[in-house]
Scaffold this motif. Structure first.
Motif, PDB file in Angstrom:
ATOM      1  N   SER A  80       0.830  -1.210   0.000  1.00  0.00           N
ATOM      2  CA  SER A  80       0.000   0.000   0.000  1.00  0.00           C
ATOM      3  C   SER A  80       0.861   1.255   0.000  1.00  0.00           C
ATOM      4  O   SER A  80       0.565   2.216  -0.714  1.00  0.00           O
ATOM      5  CB  SER A  80      -0.930   0.007   1.207  1.00  0.00           C
ATOM      6  N   LEU A  81       1.929   1.259   0.793  1.00  0.00           N
ATOM      7  CA  LEU A  81       2.837   2.410   0.798  1.00  0.00           C
ATOM      8  C   LEU A  81       3.480   2.609  -0.563  1.00  0.00           C
ATOM      9  O   LEU A  81       3.587   3.736  -1.049  1.00  0.00           O
ATOM     10  CB  LEU A  81       3.918   2.236   1.866  1.00  0.00           C
ATOM     11  N   ARG A  82       3.894   1.516  -1.190  1.00  0.00           N
ATOM     12  CA  ARG A  82       4.509   1.609  -2.515  1.00  0.00           C
ATOM     13  C   ARG A  82       3.510   2.130  -3.544  1.00  0.00           C
ATOM     14  O   ARG A  82       3.837   2.968  -4.387  1.00  0.00           O
ATOM     15  CB  ARG A  82       5.078   0.259  -2.932  1.00  0.00           C
ATOM     16  N   THR A  83       2.263   1.677  -3.467  1.00  0.00           N
ATOM     17  CA  THR A  83       1.225   2.133  -4.386  1.00  0.00           C
ATOM     18  C   THR A  83       0.944   3.620  -4.192  1.00  0.00           C
ATOM     19  O   THR A  83       0.675   4.337  -5.161  1.00  0.00           O
ATOM     20  CB  THR A  83      -0.072   1.327  -4.173  1.00  0.00           C
ATOM     21  N   LEU A  84       1.013   4.088  -2.951  1.00  0.00           N
ATOM     22  CA  LEU A  84       0.839   5.514  -2.687  1.00  0.00           C
ATOM     23  C   LEU A  84       2.054   6.338  -3.124  1.00  0.00           C
ATOM     24  O   LEU A  84       1.999   7.555  -3.171  1.00  0.00           O
ATOM     25  CB  LEU A  84       0.590   5.750  -1.195  1.00  0.00           C
ATOM     26  N   GLY A  85       3.173   5.681  -3.429  1.00  0.00           N
ATOM     27  CA  GLY A  85       4.374   6.378  -3.878  1.00  0.00           C
ATOM     28  C   GLY A  85       5.300   6.770  -2.753  1.00  0.00           C
ATOM     29  O   GLY A  85       6.127   7.667  -2.914  1.00  0.00           O
ATOM     30  N   LEU A  86       5.176   6.096  -1.609  1.00  0.00           N
ATOM     31  CA  LEU A  86       6.009   6.417  -0.457  1.00  0.00           C
ATOM     32  C   LEU A  86       7.079   5.351  -0.267  1.00  0.00           C
ATOM     33  O   LEU A  86       6.784   4.163  -0.271  1.00  0.00           O
ATOM     34  CB  LEU A  86       5.137   6.512   0.803  1.00  0.00           C
ATOM     35  N   HIS A  87       8.333   5.801  -0.100  1.00  0.00           N
ATOM     36  CA  HIS A  87       9.451   4.872   0.051  1.00  0.00           C
ATOM     37  C   HIS A  87      10.287   5.160   1.293  1.00  0.00           C
ATOM     38  O   HIS A  87      10.942   4.269   1.810  1.00  0.00           O
ATOM     39  CB  HIS A  87      10.360   4.922  -1.171  1.00  0.00           C
ATOM     40  N   LYS A  88      10.288   6.423   1.753  1.00  0.00           N
ATOM     41  CA  LYS A  88      11.122   6.817   2.881  1.00  0.00           C
ATOM     42  C   LYS A  88      10.284   7.546   3.924  1.00  0.00           C
ATOM     43  O   LYS A  88       9.239   8.115   3.617  1.00  0.00           O
ATOM     44  CB  LYS A  88      12.221   7.780   2.426  1.00  0.00           C
ATOM     45  N   ILE A  89      10.784   7.578   5.152  1.00  0.00           N
ATOM     46  CA  ILE A  89      10.135   8.350   6.207  1.00  0.00           C
ATOM     47  C   ILE A  89      10.262   9.835   5.864  1.00  0.00           C
ATOM     48  O   ILE A  89      11.279  10.279   5.352  1.00  0.00           O
ATOM     49  CB  ILE A  89      10.771   8.032   7.568  1.00  0.00           C
ATOM     50  N   ARG A  90       9.210  10.605   6.126  1.00  0.00           N
ATOM     51  CA  ARG A  90       9.079  12.040   5.852  1.00  0.00           C
ATOM     52  C   ARG A  90       8.932  12.347   4.369  1.00  0.00           C
ATOM     53  O   ARG A  90       8.999  13.515   3.973  1.00  0.00           O
ATOM     54  CB  ARG A  90      10.216  12.850   6.478  1.00  0.00           C
ATOM     55  N   GLN A  91       8.718  11.340   3.533  1.00  0.00           N
ATOM     56  CA  GLN A  91       8.451  11.573   2.130  1.00  0.00           C
ATOM     57  C   GLN A  91       6.954  11.822   1.965  1.00  0.00           C
ATOM     58  O   GLN A  91       6.134  11.196   2.635  1.00  0.00           O
ATOM     59  CB  GLN A  91       8.867  10.366   1.298  1.00  0.00           C
ATOM     60  N   SER A  92       6.591  12.759   1.080  1.00  0.00           N
ATOM     61  CA  SER A  92       5.191  13.111   0.879  1.00  0.00           C
ATOM     62  C   SER A  92       4.812  12.962  -0.585  1.00  0.00           C
ATOM     63  O   SER A  92       5.643  13.159  -1.472  1.00  0.00           O
ATOM     64  CB  SER A  92       4.928  14.559   1.300  1.00  0.00           C
ATOM     65  N   THR A  93       3.533  12.639  -0.809  1.00  0.00           N
ATOM     66  CA  THR A  93       2.967  12.636  -2.144  1.00  0.00           C
ATOM     67  C   THR A  93       1.596  13.287  -2.078  1.00  0.00           C
ATOM     68  O   THR A  93       0.955  13.303  -1.035  1.00  0.00           O
ATOM     69  CB  THR A  93       2.810  11.212  -2.720  1.00  0.00           C
ATOM     70  N   VAL A  94       1.145  13.836  -3.203  1.00  0.00           N
ATOM     71  CA  VAL A  94      -0.175  14.438  -3.295  1.00  0.00           C
ATOM     72  C   VAL A  94      -1.006  13.567  -4.225  1.00  0.00           C
ATOM     73  O   VAL A  94      -0.592  13.273  -5.355  1.00  0.00           O
ATOM     74  CB  VAL A  94      -0.087  15.885  -3.828  1.00  0.00           C
ATOM     75  N   ARG A  95      -2.169  13.147  -3.745  1.00  0.00           N
ATOM     76  CA  ARG A  95      -3.052  12.247  -4.492  1.00  0.00           C
ATOM     77  C   ARG A  95      -4.448  12.828  -4.555  1.00  0.00           C
ATOM     78  O   ARG A  95      -4.872  13.583  -3.675  1.00  0.00           O
ATOM     79  CB  ARG A  95      -3.131  10.877  -3.810  1.00  0.00           C
ATOM     80  N   GLU A  96      -5.196  12.440  -5.593  1.00  0.00           N
ATOM     81  CA  GLU A  96      -6.613  12.798  -5.699  1.00  0.00           C
ATOM     82  C   GLU A  96      -7.383  12.118  -4.577  1.00  0.00           C
ATOM     83  O   GLU A  96      -7.017  11.024  -4.143  1.00  0.00           O
ATOM     84  CB  GLU A  96      -7.173  12.329  -7.047  1.00  0.00           C
ATOM     85  N   ASP A  97      -8.443  12.745  -4.111  1.00  0.00           N
ATOM     86  CA  ASP A  97      -9.273  12.173  -3.050  1.00  0.00           C
ATOM     87  C   ASP A  97     -10.311  11.245  -3.683  1.00  0.00           C
ATOM     88  O   ASP A  97     -11.404  11.664  -4.053  1.00  0.00           O
ATOM     89  CB  ASP A  97      -9.951  13.291  -2.257  1.00  0.00           C
ATOM     90  N   THR A  98      -9.934   9.983  -3.848  1.00  0.00           N
ATOM     91  CA  THR A  98     -10.830   8.979  -4.418  1.00  0.00           C
ATOM     92  C   THR A  98     -11.039   7.863  -3.397  1.00  0.00           C
ATOM     93  O   THR A  98     -10.245   7.713  -2.470  1.00  0.00           O
ATOM     94  CB  THR A  98     -10.238   8.373  -5.708  1.00  0.00           C
TER      95      THR A  98
END
Length: 60
Positions: free
Chosen positions: A22-40
């Motif tokens: 789930s973290l990989r699908t959200l685009g997160l790999h490291k602590i304190r890393q952020s991504t912006v996603r559509e609210d779906t």
């Protein structure tokens, strides 16, 4: 459209495989890393799975 800023705040070490996926699908790999996603509903489901590892903020 509302967007969600998802930031990883805890390590994925020692978590279940589906949490790491789930973290990989959200685009997160490291602590304190952020991504912006559509609210779906799909993104909300991924966030719900790893809610103990991430912090979510709304971005306009």
């Amino acid at each position: 459209m509302v967007k969600l800023k998802v930031t990883q705040v805890k390590s994925k070490i020692g978590t279940k495989q589906n949490h790491r996926d789930s973290l990989r699908t959200l685009g997160l790999h490291k602590i304190r890393q952020s991504t912006v996603r559509e609210d779906t509903p799909e993104v909300r489901g991924l966030i719900h799975t790893v809610r103990h590892l991430v912090v979510v903020e709304e971005v306009k």
